[in-house]
Write an enzyme that holds these catalytic residues in place. Structure first.
Site, short mmCIF file in Angstrom:
data_model
loop_
_atom_site.label_atom_id
_atom_site.label_comp_id
_atom_site.label_asym_id
_atom_site.label_seq_id
_atom_site.Cartn_x
_atom_site.Cartn_y
_atom_site.Cartn_z
N GLN A 1 2.08 81.32 53.93
CA GLN A 1 2.07 80.28 52.90
C GLN A 1 2.16 78.88 53.51
O GLN A 1 2.26 77.89 52.78
CB GLN A 1 3.17 80.51 51.87
N GLY B 1 21.02 75.80 45.10
CA GLY B 1 19.89 76.23 44.26
C GLY B 1 19.68 77.73 44.38
O GLY B 1 19.59 78.46 43.38
N HIS B 2 19.62 78.20 45.64
CA HIS B 2 19.47 79.64 45.86
C HIS B 2 20.66 80.41 45.28
O HIS B 2 20.49 81.47 44.67
CB HIS B 2 19.39 79.95 47.36
N MET C 1 13.39 81.80 51.49
CA MET C 1 13.02 81.60 52.89
C MET C 1 14.25 81.20 53.70
O MET C 1 14.12 80.66 54.81
CB MET C 1 11.92 80.54 53.00
P1 AMP Z 1 12.74 78.78 49.01
O1 AMP Z 1 13.76 79.37 49.94
O2 AMP Z 1 12.63 77.31 49.12
O3 AMP Z 1 11.43 79.51 49.09
O4 AMP Z 1 13.29 79.04 47.55
C1 AMP Z 1 13.65 80.33 47.12
C2 AMP Z 1 13.87 80.28 45.65
O5 AMP Z 1 14.92 79.37 45.33
C3 AMP Z 1 12.62 79.81 44.88
O6 AMP Z 1 12.49 80.57 43.69
C4 AMP Z 1 12.96 78.38 44.58
O7 AMP Z 1 12.30 77.87 43.43
C5 AMP Z 1 14.46 78.46 44.35
N1 AMP Z 1 15.05 77.14 44.53
C6 AMP Z 1 14.90 76.30 45.58
N2 AMP Z 1 15.54 75.13 45.35
C7 AMP Z 1 16.10 75.23 44.13
C8 AMP Z 1 16.88 74.36 43.31
N3 AMP Z 1 17.22 73.13 43.72
N4 AMP Z 1 17.30 74.79 42.11
C9 AMP Z 1 16.96 76.03 41.67
N5 AMP Z 1 16.23 76.90 42.38
C10 AMP Z 1 15.79 76.52 43.59
#
Ligand code: AMP
Length: 283
Positions: free
Chosen positions: A61, A36-37, A30
């Site tokens: 969502q 993390g990403h 998103m």
């Molecule tokens: P989001 O943009 O928050 O929807 O996250 C996109 C992807 O990045 C999802 O698969 C999350 O689980 C992953 N993600 C977000 N934060 C982390 C993190 N700290 N460590 C690993 N993966 C992450």
């Protein structure tokens, strides 16, 4: 790095790459990208010929009282963070392309989407499952990368792929953390300094649970949960949504701790709801 804004263009590119026998890795996000990403991007780059990262703040969502409007959006900053990685394509669809007028089909993931986070976020996981199913059909990846940070989401997506026969390998990558253990999240930016310090309690609680199970050999679920809850409640800015010890495959709460188990917690710190988890497994 190609920027692709429409479903049609993304499908055309994926078909062309697939025909050329290139393997495609998809990293759905998103936006408001952080380490993390980027860890998912690195993994996809290692394992595939082509990596596509999608950025879409998916309205379906978010609940009506949730943070859809204020969710951080910074496409320019995201592209700058991606530039060293040489990602092949960034897919940035518009909401009107993803959900045109008359859109009415959705994926109902069932009971697994109604527990834990699903209990306080009704409809959230159906929204996730629907948008991920669309992304799978649009990008047609061989592998898709998700973070363990959103553990329930990974279980939901694996079930989606299995139930709807997506021929896609779902890869779960470890949670990337700040130096004090706080899991990186786009929502951490909502925290003020006091809240940011207080937010470290989530990881402390997970480590306490892990220690009680692995080092102290505790198998009593209510004891481990109450010790973790006491720790969290000692942080004045924290309010527990849930703290559960669950089966790693179906997320059902366990009656007795037999590893592997997942400790899953959701805690409001100030007005920001944070989630984290740890899989506890004897080495
Ligand atoms: P989001 O943009 O928050 O929807 O996250 C996109 C992807 O990045 C999802 O698969 C999350 O689980 C992953 N993600 C977000 N934060 C982390 C993190 N700290 N460590 C690993 N993966 C992450």
């Amino acid at each position: 790095m190609r920027l692709i804004h429409t479903i049609k263009d993304m499908q055309a590119l994926s078909r062309m790459l697939g025909a050329g026998k290139k393997t495609i890795g998809l990293v759905p996000t998103m936006g408001a990208l952080h380490e993390g990403h980027l860890s998912l991007v690195r993994r996809s780059k290692d394992e595939n010929d082509i990596t596509v990262l999608s950025i879409f703040v998916n309205p379906t969502q978010f609940g009506p009282a949730e943070d859809f409007k204020q969710y951080p959006r910074n496409v320019e900053g995201d592209l700058a963070k991606l530039s060293p990685y040489n990602v092949d394509a960034v897919f940035l669809p518009g909401a009107e392309d993803m959900y045109p007028e008359g859109f009415s089909t959705s994926v109902n993931i069932g009971g697994i989407g109604e527990i834990l986070c699903g209990a306080s976020r009704p409809g959230h996981f159906n929204g996730v499952a629907t948008v991920v199913a669309k992304l799978f059909n649009i990008v047609m990846p061989h592998r898709a990368y998700f973070g363990q940070k959103d553990f329930q989401q990974t279980v939901v997506i694996k079930k989606l792929a299995e139930d709807l026969s997506f021929d896609i390998n779902i890869i779960v990558c470890p949670t990337v953390r700040e130096p004090d253990g706080l899991a990186m999240s786009s929502r951490n930016g909502y925290l003020n300094i006091e809240e940011r310090n207080g937010a470290a309690v989530l990881y402390k609680a997970l480590k306490l649970g892990e220690d009680l199970i692995l080092s102290k050999g505790m198998s009593d679920v209510s004891y481990v949960k109450s010790e973790m809850k006491n720790l969290i409640n000692a942080e004045p800015l924290a309010r527990i949504d849930y703290a559960e010890i669950v089966n790693v495959r179906n997320l059902e709460t366990v009656e007795k701790i037999e590893t592997p188990v997942a400790i899953c917690i959701a805690v409001k710190v100030g007005r920001t709801r944070l989630i984290d988890n740890m899989i506890v497994e004897k080495k």
